[in-house]
Design a protein around this motif. Structure first.
Motif, PDB file in Angstrom:
ATOM      1  N   THR A  62      48.303  26.307  50.778  1.00 38.34           N
ATOM      2  CA  THR A  62      48.951  25.815  51.116  1.00 38.34           C
ATOM      3  C   THR A  62      50.731  25.645  50.272  1.00 38.34           C
ATOM      4  N   HIS A  63      50.568  26.899  49.102  1.00 40.25           N
ATOM      5  CA  HIS A  63      51.342  27.354  48.664  1.00 40.25           C
ATOM      6  C   HIS A  63      51.888  28.543  47.830  1.00 40.25           C
ATOM      7  N   PRO A  64      53.077  29.710  47.318  1.00 40.72           N
ATOM      8  CA  PRO A  64      52.505  30.991  47.033  1.00 40.72           C
ATOM      9  C   PRO A  64      52.678  31.311  45.773  1.00 40.72           C
ATOM     10  N   HIS A  65      51.830  29.899  44.884  1.00 44.08           N
ATOM     11  CA  HIS A  65      52.126  30.585  43.472  1.00 44.08           C
ATOM     12  C   HIS A  65      49.821  31.442  43.363  1.00 44.08           C
ATOM     13  N   PHE A  66      49.885  31.721  42.458  1.00 45.08           N
ATOM     14  CA  PHE A  66      48.904  32.696  42.289  1.00 45.08           C
ATOM     15  C   PHE A  66      48.168  31.724  42.082  1.00 45.08           C
ATOM     16  N   ASP A  67      47.515  30.280  41.450  1.00 42.33           N
ATOM     17  CA  ASP A  67      46.433  30.167  41.644  1.00 42.33           C
ATOM     18  C   ASP A  67      45.905  29.417  43.165  1.00 42.33           C
ATOM     19  N   HIS A  68      47.193  29.466  44.224  1.00 47.17           N
ATOM     20  CA  HIS A  68      46.799  29.187  45.206  1.00 47.17           C
ATOM     21  C   HIS A  68      46.078  30.100  46.473  1.00 47.17           C
ATOM     22  N   LEU A  69      46.108  31.202  45.725  1.00 47.37           N
ATOM     23  CA  LEU A  69      45.785  33.066  46.289  1.00 47.37           C
ATOM     24  C   LEU A  69      45.004  33.447  46.370  1.00 47.37           C
ATOM     25  N   LEU A  70      44.129  32.511  46.239  1.00 49.98           N
ATOM     26  CA  LEU A  70      42.437  33.472  45.595  1.00 49.98           C
ATOM     27  C   LEU A  70      42.069  33.242  45.899  1.00 49.98           C
ATOM     28  N   TRP A  71      40.401  34.023  46.170  1.00 51.67           N
ATOM     29  CA  TRP A  71      39.620  34.091  47.032  1.00 51.67           C
ATOM     30  C   TRP A  71      37.999  35.113  46.999  1.00 51.67           C
ATOM     31  N   ASP A 107      37.821  37.780  35.241  1.00 52.59           N
ATOM     32  CA  ASP A 107      35.995  36.909  35.689  1.00 52.59           C
ATOM     33  C   ASP A 107      36.954  36.941  37.539  1.00 52.59           C
ATOM     34  N   ILE A 108      38.166  36.498  37.651  1.00 55.06           N
ATOM     35  CA  ILE A 108      38.700  36.237  39.275  1.00 55.06           C
ATOM     36  C   ILE A 108      39.126  37.935  39.968  1.00 55.06           C
ATOM     37  N   PRO A 109      38.119  37.434  40.705  1.00 48.43           N
ATOM     38  CA  PRO A 109      38.118  38.766  42.023  1.00 48.43           C
ATOM     39  C   PRO A 109      39.994  39.203  42.403  1.00 48.43           C
ATOM     40  N   LEU A 110      40.623  40.358  41.946  1.00 50.98           N
ATOM     41  CA  LEU A 110      41.904  40.590  41.795  1.00 50.98           C
ATOM     42  C   LEU A 110      42.329  41.083  43.313  1.00 50.98           C
ATOM     43  N   GLU A 111      41.811  42.334  43.771  1.00 53.62           N
ATOM     44  CA  GLU A 111      41.983  42.625  45.641  1.00 53.62           C
ATOM     45  C   GLU A 111      42.217  42.019  46.069  1.00 53.62           C
ATOM     46  N   PRO A 112      41.805  40.528  46.058  1.00 53.56           N
ATOM     47  CA  PRO A 112      42.000  39.415  47.937  1.00 53.56           C
ATOM     48  C   PRO A 112      43.541  38.815  46.989  1.00 53.56           C
TER      49      PRO A 112
END
Length: 234
Positions: A62-71, A107-112
């Protein structure tokens, strides 16, 4: 655990700032909106999706803040869309988003993180985008009119105050204008899903708009808003 809030729409809430992941069933499969937040929670979300028995076919930020850019790799290598403006910001700020994610939950996957694609003009997502200039560049809500649901992104929360973007001028006008657009979109919906906090239903939806408008009006008057939500300005 996924909670069904409408026909073919589920929500899973993270312990981190009450962040909401939304899952939307389409004819082709599942669309994930703002999945988060820790690696363990993303794994649990993948388990929940396995139970639905449908593939993930797309994501939406929905917008480009880090907590909305995860996968997470378990969701698959599928298109992850954002508005063109949001995709540009996400690409430019990818390293910063990865650093913030690593600090918040190692533990968040960083690459995606932040690998998003500008949404094409023909909009392959279900529903209608409601773009505006409040809170973050390229912010967009998603209206599922046929299901009576509005996904509001980081707006209309019962736990977070309206957060104006300090890096951009004109937010004092942009935020009320965004509320106008969202309120028009929400006139026939039964369920409002904010990026953080509790889902609003029925009369609660109008109350969310009233609360945010009161907060903004107090700011305009130069007053300290009488608002007890988390994140209140000190």
């Amino acid at each position: 655990m996924l909670k069904q809030v409408a026909d073919g729409v589920w929500v899973r809430q993270s312990e981190w700032v009450w962040s909401n992941t939304t899952v939307i069933r389409t004819d082709d499969g599942l669309v994930l909106v703002d999945p988060g937040i820790t690696g363990a929670e993303l794994n649990e979300l993948a388990d929940d999706l396995d139970q639905l028995g449908l593939p993930v076919v797309a994501g939406f930020c929905t917008h480009p803040h880090f907590d909305h850019l995860l996968w997470h790799p378990r969701f698959g290598d599928v298109p992850r869309y954002a508005t063109p403006a949001a995709a540009e910001v996400a690409t430019e700020a990818r390293e910063r988003a990865q650093a913030m994610a690593a600090e918040t939950a190692p533990d968040i996957p960083l690459e995606p993180i932040a690998l998003v694609t500008p949404l094409p003009a023909d909009n392959p997502l279900p529903g209608e985008l409601v773009e505006h200039d409040a809170h973050a560049v390229g912010h967009a809500a998603l209206l599922l009119a046929d299901r009576g649901v509005l996904l509001a992104g980081d707006m209309l929360s019962d736990v977070l105050i309206p957060l104006l973007d300090p890096r951009r001028s004109g937010q004092e006008d942009a935020y009320p204008a965004a509320l106008d657009r969202l309120e028009a979109a929400a006139k026939d919906v039964d369920v409002l899903i904010p990026g953080h906090g509790a889902i609003a239903e029925g009369h609660e939806i109008a109350a969310r708009f009233a609360t945010d408008r009161a907060y903004l009006a107090a700011l305009r008057r130069g007053e300290e808003p009488a608002d007890e939500r988390w994140g209140k300005r000190k």
